[in-house]
Structure formats: structure tokens, C-alpha cells
Design a protein around this motif. Structure first.
Motif, PDB file in Angstrom:
ATOM      1  N   SER A   1      67.204 -19.747 -34.703  1.00  0.00           N
ATOM      2  CA  SER A   1      68.385 -20.605 -34.596  1.00  0.00           C
ATOM      3  C   SER A   1      69.396 -20.294 -35.697  1.00  0.00           C
ATOM      4  O   SER A   1      69.031 -20.095 -36.859  1.00  0.00           O
ATOM      5  CB  SER A   1      67.980 -22.079 -34.687  1.00  0.00           C
ATOM      6  N   SER A   2      70.659 -20.255 -35.318  1.00  0.00           N
ATOM      7  CA  SER A   2      71.746 -20.041 -36.278  1.00  0.00           C
ATOM      8  C   SER A   2      72.207 -21.339 -36.922  1.00  0.00           C
ATOM      9  O   SER A   2      73.114 -21.328 -37.755  1.00  0.00           O
ATOM     10  CB  SER A   2      72.941 -19.389 -35.564  1.00  0.00           C
ATOM     11  N   GLY A   3      71.607 -22.446 -36.537  1.00  0.00           N
ATOM     12  CA  GLY A   3      72.070 -23.731 -37.052  1.00  0.00           C
ATOM     13  C   GLY A   3      73.406 -24.106 -36.438  1.00  0.00           C
ATOM     14  O   GLY A   3      73.718 -23.745 -35.300  1.00  0.00           O
ATOM     15  N   MET A   4      74.216 -24.830 -37.192  1.00  0.00           N
ATOM     16  CA  MET A   4      75.529 -25.234 -36.710  1.00  0.00           C
ATOM     17  C   MET A   4      76.590 -24.853 -37.734  1.00  0.00           C
ATOM     18  O   MET A   4      76.288 -24.621 -38.908  1.00  0.00           O
ATOM     19  CB  MET A   4      75.576 -26.741 -36.435  1.00  0.00           C
ATOM     20  N   VAL A   5      77.805 -24.819 -37.269  1.00  0.00           N
ATOM     21  CA  VAL A   5      78.927 -24.489 -38.139  1.00  0.00           C
ATOM     22  C   VAL A   5      80.018 -25.526 -37.921  1.00  0.00           C
ATOM     23  O   VAL A   5      80.201 -26.030 -36.805  1.00  0.00           O
ATOM     24  CB  VAL A   5      79.449 -23.065 -37.850  1.00  0.00           C
ATOM     25  N   GLN A   6      80.729 -25.891 -38.985  1.00  0.00           N
ATOM     26  CA  GLN A   6      81.904 -26.759 -38.858  1.00  0.00           C
ATOM     27  C   GLN A   6      83.104 -25.990 -39.367  1.00  0.00           C
ATOM     28  O   GLN A   6      83.052 -25.395 -40.447  1.00  0.00           O
ATOM     29  CB  GLN A   6      81.755 -28.061 -39.633  1.00  0.00           C
ATOM     30  N   ILE A   7      84.144 -25.983 -38.576  1.00  0.00           N
ATOM     31  CA  ILE A   7      85.315 -25.171 -38.911  1.00  0.00           C
ATOM     32  C   ILE A   7      86.585 -26.014 -38.921  1.00  0.00           C
ATOM     33  O   ILE A   7      86.643 -27.110 -38.364  1.00  0.00           O
ATOM     34  CB  ILE A   7      85.501 -24.003 -37.923  1.00  0.00           C
ATOM     35  N   GLN A   8      87.578 -25.424 -39.555  1.00  0.00           N
ATOM     36  CA  GLN A   8      88.949 -25.936 -39.564  1.00  0.00           C
ATOM     37  C   GLN A   8      89.778 -24.800 -38.986  1.00  0.00           C
ATOM     38  O   GLN A   8      89.576 -23.639 -39.363  1.00  0.00           O
ATOM     39  CB  GLN A   8      89.331 -26.232 -41.016  1.00  0.00           C
ATOM     40  N   HIS A   9      90.676 -25.085 -38.041  1.00  0.00           N
ATOM     41  CA  HIS A   9      91.391 -23.946 -37.455  1.00  0.00           C
ATOM     42  C   HIS A   9      92.868 -24.245 -37.232  1.00  0.00           C
ATOM     43  O   HIS A   9      93.298 -25.394 -37.131  1.00  0.00           O
ATOM     44  CB  HIS A   9      90.709 -23.495 -36.161  1.00  0.00           C
ATOM     45  N   ILE A  10      93.619 -23.148 -37.183  1.00  0.00           N
ATOM     46  CA  ILE A  10      95.034 -23.167 -36.789  1.00  0.00           C
ATOM     47  C   ILE A  10      95.092 -22.419 -35.475  1.00  0.00           C
ATOM     48  O   ILE A  10      94.619 -21.276 -35.375  1.00  0.00           O
ATOM     49  CB  ILE A  10      95.911 -22.471 -37.846  1.00  0.00           C
ATOM     50  N   PHE A  11      95.639 -23.041 -34.475  1.00  0.00           N
ATOM     51  CA  PHE A  11      95.626 -22.461 -33.132  1.00  0.00           C
ATOM     52  C   PHE A  11      97.046 -22.157 -32.668  1.00  0.00           C
ATOM     53  O   PHE A  11      97.949 -22.974 -32.811  1.00  0.00           O
ATOM     54  CB  PHE A  11      94.977 -23.449 -32.160  1.00  0.00           C
ATOM     55  N   LYS A  12      97.220 -20.969 -32.105  1.00  0.00           N
ATOM     56  CA  LYS A  12      98.494 -20.588 -31.483  1.00  0.00           C
ATOM     57  C   LYS A  12      98.214 -20.208 -30.039  1.00  0.00           C
ATOM     58  O   LYS A  12      97.381 -19.335 -29.763  1.00  0.00           O
ATOM     59  CB  LYS A  12      99.143 -19.415 -32.218  1.00  0.00           C
ATOM     60  N   HIS A  13      98.938 -20.836 -29.148  1.00  0.00           N
ATOM     61  CA  HIS A  13      98.716 -20.597 -27.725  1.00  0.00           C
ATOM     62  C   HIS A  13      99.291 -19.263 -27.286  1.00  0.00           C
ATOM     63  O   HIS A  13     100.369 -18.850 -27.708  1.00  0.00           O
ATOM     64  CB  HIS A  13      99.361 -21.712 -26.903  1.00  0.00           C
ATOM     65  N   ILE A  14      98.535 -18.626 -26.374  1.00  0.00           N
ATOM     66  CA  ILE A  14      99.039 -17.443 -25.667  1.00  0.00           C
ATOM     67  C   ILE A  14      98.813 -17.695 -24.187  1.00  0.00           C
ATOM     68  O   ILE A  14      97.663 -17.797 -23.744  1.00  0.00           O
ATOM     69  CB  ILE A  14      98.308 -16.155 -26.089  1.00  0.00           C
ATOM     70  N   GLY A  15      99.883 -17.811 -23.412  1.00  0.00           N
ATOM     71  CA  GLY A  15      99.770 -18.050 -21.988  1.00  0.00           C
ATOM     72  C   GLY A  15      99.284 -16.823 -21.251  1.00  0.00           C
ATOM     73  O   GLY A  15      99.285 -15.710 -21.780  1.00  0.00           O
ATOM     74  N   PRO A  16      98.852 -16.984 -19.990  1.00  0.00           N
ATOM     75  CA  PRO A  16      98.326 -15.859 -19.206  1.00  0.00           C
ATOM     76  C   PRO A  16      99.298 -14.694 -19.078  1.00  0.00           C
ATOM     77  O   PRO A  16      98.884 -13.548 -19.010  1.00  0.00           O
ATOM     78  CB  PRO A  16      98.041 -16.496 -17.843  1.00  0.00           C
ATOM     79  N   GLU A  17     100.600 -14.991 -19.018  1.00  0.00           N
ATOM     80  CA  GLU A  17     101.573 -13.924 -18.841  1.00  0.00           C
ATOM     81  C   GLU A  17     102.406 -13.698 -20.096  1.00  0.00           C
ATOM     82  O   GLU A  17     103.463 -13.060 -20.062  1.00  0.00           O
ATOM     83  CB  GLU A  17     102.493 -14.273 -17.661  1.00  0.00           C
ATOM     84  N   SER A  18     101.926 -14.195 -21.218  1.00  0.00           N
ATOM     85  CA  SER A  18     102.703 -14.104 -22.454  1.00  0.00           C
ATOM     86  C   SER A  18     102.777 -12.672 -22.968  1.00  0.00           C
ATOM     87  O   SER A  18     101.816 -11.902 -22.873  1.00  0.00           O
ATOM     88  CB  SER A  18     102.089 -15.004 -23.529  1.00  0.00           C
ATOM     89  N   GLU A  19     103.947 -12.298 -23.487  1.00  0.00           N
ATOM     90  CA  GLU A  19     104.142 -10.984 -24.091  1.00  0.00           C
ATOM     91  C   GLU A  19     104.222 -11.086 -25.605  1.00  0.00           C
ATOM     92  O   GLU A  19     104.543 -10.121 -26.295  1.00  0.00           O
ATOM     93  CB  GLU A  19     105.429 -10.351 -23.543  1.00  0.00           C
ATOM     94  N   ASP A  20     103.894 -12.275 -26.147  1.00  0.00           N
ATOM     95  CA  ASP A  20     104.069 -12.515 -27.582  1.00  0.00           C
ATOM     96  C   ASP A  20     102.774 -12.397 -28.372  1.00  0.00           C
ATOM     97  O   ASP A  20     102.702 -12.821 -29.516  1.00  0.00           O
ATOM     98  CB  ASP A  20     104.648 -13.928 -27.801  1.00  0.00           C
ATOM     99  N   LYS A  21     101.720 -11.834 -27.769  1.00  0.00           N
ATOM    100  CA  LYS A  21     100.421 -11.799 -28.432  1.00  0.00           C
ATOM    101  C   LYS A  21     100.492 -11.119 -29.793  1.00  0.00           C
ATOM    102  O   LYS A  21     100.014 -11.657 -30.801  1.00  0.00           O
ATOM    103  CB  LYS A  21      99.403 -11.091 -27.544  1.00  0.00           C
ATOM    104  N   GLU A  22     101.085  -9.949 -29.836  1.00  0.00           N
ATOM    105  CA  GLU A  22     101.130  -9.209 -31.100  1.00  0.00           C
ATOM    106  C   GLU A  22     102.025  -9.908 -32.117  1.00  0.00           C
ATOM    107  O   GLU A  22     101.735  -9.903 -33.313  1.00  0.00           O
ATOM    108  CB  GLU A  22     101.595  -7.779 -30.850  1.00  0.00           C
TER     109      GLU A  22
END
Length: 768
Positions: free
Chosen positions: A237-258
């Protein structure tokens, strides 16, 4: 018509049915009767009460320890008289009464029949599995549990051939892509990724944990169909992890990934150079669910998120900040707050006790109990009778309007449980009842009737078990009688005391006019107290309260979603808004911010039209305009990260000018740090508790290490009907109780020896 013992697969949830052999008062009523030969110490025309029965009743009374003998005695007699009258009025013959009694009996018998040794076994088994993680793939082909045996055998053999090919060619992934009917995993070769206990249904999980690494299971049957399982790897077992994150959306047809990836790279550099992660979350994260909590997510283990994201997160050390991690919805910058070790055995069992006895394990326990009963008892059915019964299976069952046929078969024996015989007619009654809500295994009426027959057999076994358990357990009989009396007393009291005192306003006013001396002029105070656990909590909260009003509460309701360029409200939307109105009514300090959002492809004014439509609805339904804040975000803010192709929505966020509402937000970060309550107090109570003089005032005191902020508003109640109404209702209820007791004592010819009853009370008090 010979009876033949035959196994029937049982795949239904636990059902609650009426118990056999009750004492029947009518076609619609059941009364659980305990035969007692003891002399009666209380005599009623409807039946007496023994010393033993009385002792049981008294032991369950709240007032036994604190009440006087007279109070206890009067409460007991009132209860018995009200129950007798409830029976006299037929309250024990209603459908609702029967359902409540049956529910109590079913739960009690289920508890009594629990296999505690087996529960402990699967608790320990679950923990041992929890300590391991498995990487597996599967190939799934559905088949109804009630498919013809020939079809089931054919599919089983076909899967054996596929398994043999996968072993010989070492190409399980290829075979899964070709043959698997699981829409979620077929395209990836059946890959399930890493997971642990509770990830799969119990029979499939059990198969997985028995298959060696790099091996393929034989076909495994579940209610959904057949599975082939290949175990790719096994680890601790790897146990559990607790994280803090910053999320940026990328839509299915988005060209802004990079572009977004570069932004997160730059943001990561800023954080490493000293920018607080919390500040970066507030300024940049698109995850509006975790943003109010500084981007912190609940701890999770393997198998809870997307495999790629999960693998990258678990590779990080505590305190480490990741490079941008891609998921199916966007990019994440992750900081590991903590790495948690696996739970101890006791911790694991305590946290997962509900899962262990419900879900698919609960299904296993239920079926084991049924099959154990079948193994120890004569459960048989007539093949001929069943074939005859199935001849009336018709397509009408698919539209849920099948009706029992008028046939001589109705009285034919179909099922036997030991000496107990059940007819085809009873089975048809069961079908008519269950067709309203059961989920059909297929579109084949014959398969549906076979499923219903399985459920019918199970239901009859459960009824038989309940009857046997009840008849053989005097303690259960007494407990059931107590439940019956509780229901009857509550029903009588509600109908004849509570409802009359609350609904008969004419009688209430008449009672007040005739008894004004009971309601003298008094002075009371409304004491509002906000209590803080310590000085530090008090200082933190006062700093928050010093911020400009209204306070942002980080609370709201789910958004309304729209089709492109629409703004009208559906019935579902209107029901949601009625729920919002209820929240606003319950929280008079709330101000609701209505945020209008639109997609970049929509008309520029559409978000404003959405706002106006909702505001109009709320105002028409009584919400003052001053409690609404309108903010038109247009297409500047992304609201829902799970629907990135459109941003066509209205959001609802709560604000407030009240510190008490702010305290709720504070408690969400620091649980139970602040309590808030209102009390009605007398002058003596206030001066004794607060150690200060009576009068309209506010202040702060220190009490037992806590900080207490209070406000007292005094009020003189003049003794008129309006001001005294709560007390009028209470005293009217007391008067109704006395009136009923007097009336029923005469009706049921109540006789008892007060000294004998007091002796019983004394004995119980000494033993307690």
C-alpha cells in the motif's frame, strides 16, 4: 405434484416483509401479542398489565431517576390509557402502522441473525487486501443472471477460448480491445490501473486478489456478466496523500495548452522564490470547489483519481511542488501537504465498517445468510407449478401493468419452506407489487419472471425467519410490543393533543380567556451569546470581522446551466430557486450574489438576461431586492471545470453582514471553534450566570478559559394572548392530557393500587 429441492441464484437487495403467524385483528392489521400468565397490577377493561410488563415500561422512562413517584406514576398511567384508546380508535389497523411495525421487526431480526464471525472474517480480509495494491486489466462481456443455461455455458466456453489465446499469444490487451464490452476500459486494453480494496464489486475483487502476478483468471461471474482478469503487478500500500493544487482548465478543443503550461511553469518559479502557495491559488486557480479551502483536497489513496495524475502525485515527496501535471480536464500545479501511512487494522475497520456490511459485501452477507438457511431447512418448489406460473409472463411486465390472471392455478402450491406452503397466487401478488419499481435484467418477460421468482423465494424465506425468530425469542416479543406501544402512543398524542393545540385556534383562545391567571406579567430577556474556544480564536475571528462588509461566506448552491443563447428557466431551475428561497428565509442575514456567465460564442447580453430572469423570479416569490447582488461576469470567469466547452451558467454565492454567519465560515476552517446560540433567560438566571446586572446591554466576559460575547435584550411580557401564546399552547396541551386521562380512566375502568406501583418504582430505583 412432487416438490423438488433446487438451488436458485439470489441477486436481490434485502427486502422487508410481513411476518407469518401474527395475531390478526383484520385483513389489514397485525398485533404482536405476548402471552403472560402473571397477575395484573393495573386493571383496564381492555386488558391488564403485569408487574413484569410494568417494570419494563418503567425502566425505559426518562423520569425514573429524577422524577417523583407521583410524576412517574401519572406518566405511566397516562401512557397506558392513551395506548388503550389508540387501539379502540383502530390506530393499530392502518397501513402506516403495519409498515412501521414490520420495519422494526425486520431490522430486529436482521440484527439477531447477523453472522458476527463472518463479518469479522471479511473485516480482516478487507484489511489484508487494503495493505496491497494491484494493477490489473479486465475483459468484460455482459449477460443476464437469468439467461438460458445454454447461453450462459456458451459464453463461458467462448471466454475460456479467449483466455487461452491471450495466454498463448501474451496479448490480453489485444483481446480486451477486441472483445470487451466495457465502454470505459475496452479502448485501453481493459486497463484498470492501480487500485486497492473496495474498488471493485466483492466477487470480482476476491478473484483479483487470488490471481498471481502476470496471470489471467478463469471467467468470473458477477450480476453484470462475465469477466476475465489479468493481474499486471502487485505492491504494498502507498498509503494516502493530501495535496494542495492550482488548476487551469484546458477544454477539449483548446489550443492554449502550451501557453497555460508556460504560465504554470512561471508560477511554480515564483512559488519557489517565495510566493505563498495560498496566494497563487487565490489569484490563479480555476477550481472553484477547492479554492475557498486554499486549494487543499481531501486525502486520497490509489484508485481514487485518474491513473496518470495519481502516479505523478504519489511520486512527489512531502512539501515538494510538481511540474505541471496534465489530467483529462486541465493542468495542475501540485504541492504535497502530507504523506499518510496506511491505517492500522482498528482504524481501517472503524472507518470502513459501513462499507464492510453494505454495498457488494453486504450483498454477499445477505446471500450467505439466505443460503445457510436453505442448507439447514427444506426449501423446495414444484417445477411443474413454476412452469405453469411462467406461462403467464407477458410483455405487459415491460410496461409495468401486468395483472394477475384469473386462473385455477392461483391456489396451486408453488413453494414449500419446511411445513409452510405458498401458492402461485401469492407469487402473482408479489409480481404485481414489485413491478412498480424493480429494475428489469433484460427485455425478456420470462427472464423477468424468473428474477421475480428468485426475489419471491428470498422474501418468503425472510418472512419465515422473522416468524420463527419472533416465536422463539421472548425478549424480541417484549421488544416488539414496546415498539408497537410507542407507535400507538405517539400517534394518539399527535392526533389528539399536539394537532389540536396547534390547529384549533378557537379552542386555544377560549382556554386562554378562561385561564388568564395562569399567564401573569413577567420580564424575560433574549440573550445572544457567541462563544470562542480561547483568546487566540477570538483574536483571529475579530480580525476577520474587521474586514469590509458584507462578508464573503464561501457558500452557495449549484449553478443553473443553460443551452447556448437561452435564458428562460426550466421547471427544474425553478425548483432549485425555490430551494434558494428557503435557504434565504432560514438565514435572514444572507445576501445572494447572482453571477452571470456566458460562453465567448454567445450573444454579449445573454448573461445579463439570465440574471434579470432569475432576479425577477426571486422577487416575485418574496425575496427583497436589497438581499440580491447582481454581478455580470460575461465570459471573463470559468465556472465549472467539468464542462469546459461552454460557460453558460448562473452562479450563486452567499454574503452576509452578520458576524454569526461569518462564524459558520470560520468554523469550516477551524471546526467547533465558535458556538452561537440564543436563550430566553430570567433576571435571576442571567445575573447568576453572567455575574453582572440585569438590563439591555452587550459585553465580553471570560469564563472557564473561553471568551463569551453577549447581547441581552429585555422584554416585559404583558400577559396578553399574543405574547403568551407559546406558554398558552403548552398549558393547553397539559389540560388536554388531564382531560383525556380523566375521560379514559372512566371508559376503561382503570383500577390499581398506588402503594403497590410505588413499591415497584422503589425497587427499580434501588437496582439502578
Amino acid at each position: 405434484m412432487p416438490f423438488k429441492i433446487k438451488y436458485i441464484p439470489l441477486l436481490s437487495p434485502f427486502l422487508l416483509f410481513s411476518c407469518a403467524k401474527p395475531t390478526t385483528t383484520s385483513d389489514k392489521s397485525q398485533v404482536w401479542v405476548v402471552k403472560e400468565e402473571e397477575p395484573k397490577v393495573v386493571e383496564l377493561a381492555s386488558g391488564g398489565i403485569t408487574r413484569k410488563e410494568l417494570s419494563i415500561d418503567l425502566e425505559n422512562m426518562v423520569k425514573l431517576d429524577s422524577g417523583s413517584h407521583e410524576e412517574i406514576l401519572q406518566e405511566l398511567l397516562q401512557r397506558k390509557l392513551f395506548i388503550a384508546e389508540a387501539r379502540s380508535q383502530g390506530m393499530d389497523t392502518t397501513e402506516n402502522f403495519r409498515e412501521q411495525i414490520q420495519s422494526h421487526l425486520s431490522l430486529a431480526v436482521a440484527s439477531a441473525l447477523e453472522d458476527h464471525a463472518e463479518i469479522r472474517r471479511i473485516e480482516n480480509e478487507a484489511y489484508e487486501r487494503y495493505l496491497k495494491e494491484v494493477n490489473a486489466s479486465h475483459l468484460f462481456v455482459p449477460i443476464s443472471p437469468y439467461a438460458a443455461p445454454a447461453d450462459t455455458l456458451k459464453l463461458y466456453n467462448e471466454l475460456l477460448q479467449i483466455r487461452n489465446m491471450a495466454i498463448q499469444n501474451k496479448d490480453f490487451e489485444t483481446q480486451a480491445k477486441r472483445w470487451s464490452k466495457d465502454p470505459k476500459t475496452a479502448s485501453s486494453g481493459g486497463q484498470l490501473g492501480w487500485f486497492s480494496v473496495f474498488y471493485l464489486v466483492y466477487p470480482l475483487e476476491s478473484a483479483v486478489y487470488k490471481v498471481p502476478k502476470d496471470s489471467i483468471s478463469l471467467p468470473v461471474r458477477t450480476p453484470a456478466g462475465y469477466h476475465l482478469i489479468k493481474v499486471n503487478d502487485i505492491r504494498k500500500s502507498s498509503g494516502m496523500v493530501q495535496i494542495q493544487h492550482i488548476f487551469k482548465h484546458i477544454g477539449p478543443e483548446s489550443e492554449d495548452k502550451e501557453t497555460l503550461r508556460k504560465q504554470l511553469d512561471s508560477l511554480r518559479t515564483e512559488i519557489l522564490n517565495g510566493l505563498p502557495f495560498e496566494t497563487a491559488v487565490e489569484q490563479h486557480s480555476d477550481d472553484f470547489n477547492s479554492k475557498p479551502n486554499k486549494g487543499i483536497l481531501q486525502p486520497f489513496g490509489v484508485g481514487k483519481t485518474e491513473p496518470g495524475f495519481e502516479e505523478a502525485v504519489f511520486a512527489l515527496k512531502k512539501g515538494e511542488i510538481s511540474m505541471p501535471i496534465q489530467s483529462s480536464t486541465g493542468l495542475h500545479l501540485v504541492k504535497v501537504i502530507d504523506r499518510l501511512k496506511p491505517l492500522t487494522r482498528s482504524q481501517f475497520i472503524e472507518q470502513n465498517r459501513a462499507k464492510i456490511t453494505t454495498d457488494s459485501r453486504g450483498e454477499y452477507l445477505r446471500l450467505k445468510q439466505i443460503n445457510d438457511f436453505r442448507a439447514k431447512n427444506n426449501v423446495s418448489f414444484s417445477d411443474e407449478a413454476l412452469d405453469n406460473a411462467l406461462k403467464f409472463a407477458s410483455v405487459r411486465i415491460l410496461t409495468r401493468n401486468w395483472q394477475k390472471p384469473n386462473t385455477v392455478l392461483l391456489t396451486d402450491p408453488l413453494l414449500k419452506i419446511n411445513e409452510h406452503t405458498i401458492t402461485i397466487g401469492s407469487f402473482y401478488d408479489f409480481v404485481e407489487d414489485k413491478q412498480e419499481f424493480e429494475k428489469w435484467p433484460s427485455e425478456n418477460p420470462n427472464e423477468i419472471f424468473k428474477m421475480l421468482f428468485d426475489k419471491f423465494v428470498e422474501a418468503e424465506i425472510v418472512k419465515y425467519q422473522q416468524a420463527q425468530t419472533y416465536q422463539q425469542d421472548p425478549d424480541l416479543q417484549r421488544w416488539m410490543k414496546a415498539q408497537e406501544e410507542n407507535i400507538l402512543y405517539t400517534e394518539f398524542y399527535t392526533r389528539n393533543i399536539l394537532e389540536k393545540s396547534l390547529q384549533d385556534t378557537v379552542a386555544l383562545k377560549r382556554f386562554y380567556d378562561a385561564n388568564k391567571s395562569l399567564f401573569p406579567v413577567v420580564e424575560t430577556g433574549n440573550l445572544s451569546v457567541m462563544s470562542f474556544t480561547d483568546e487566540e480564536t477570538y483574536a483571529k475571528f475579530k480580525a476577520m470581522a474587521a474586514e469590509p462588509k458584507p462578508y464573503k461566506l464561501y457558500r452557495g448552491i449549484a449553478p443553473i446551466l443553460y443551452e447556448q443563447n437561452t435564458y428562460t428557466l426550466s421547471e427544474v431551475d425553478q425548483r432549485k430557486l425555490m430551494g434558494l428561497l428557503e435557504i434565504m428565509e432560514k438565514n435572514p442575514g444572507y445576501i445572494v450574489e447572482i453571477g452571470g456567465h456566458s460562453d465567448s460564442k454567445e450573444d454579449d447580453r445573454i448573461s445579463e438576461l439570465r440574471i434579470k430572469e432569475v432576479v425577477s423570479f426571486l422577487v416575485k416569490n418574496g425575496l427583497p431586492l436589497k438581499r440580491i447582488s447582481e454581478v455580470n461576469y460575461k465570459n471573463s470567469v470559468i465556472h465549472d471545470r467539468f464542462d469546459w466547452s461552454k460557460n453558460q451558467t448562473l452562479t450563486f454565492s452567499f454574503f452576509s453582514n452578520l458576524e454569526t454567519d461569518l462564524a459558520k465560515t470560520f468554523n469550516s476552517k477551524f471546526p467547533n471553534a465558535i458556538t452561537y446560540d440564543n436563550f430566553t433567560v430570567s433576571k435571576s438566571e442571567f445575573e447568576s450566570k453572567m455575574n453582572t446586572s440585569w438590563g439591555n446591554k452587550s459585553g465580553t466576559i471570560r469564563l472557564d478559559g473561553r471568551v463569551e460575547e453577549y447581547t441581552l435584550k429585555t422584554k416585559k411580557i404583558k400577559g396578553n394572548y399574543k405574547d403568551s401564546k407559546p406558554e398558552v399552547i403548552q398549558k393547553y396541551q397539559e389540560a388536554l392530557e388531564k382531560e383525556w386521562v380523566q375521560k379514559l380512566s372512566s371508559k376503561f375502568n382503570l383500577k390499581y393500587n398506588p402503594e403497590e406501583l410505588k413499591s415497584i418504582i422503589n425497587d427499580l430505583k434501588k437496582n439502578n
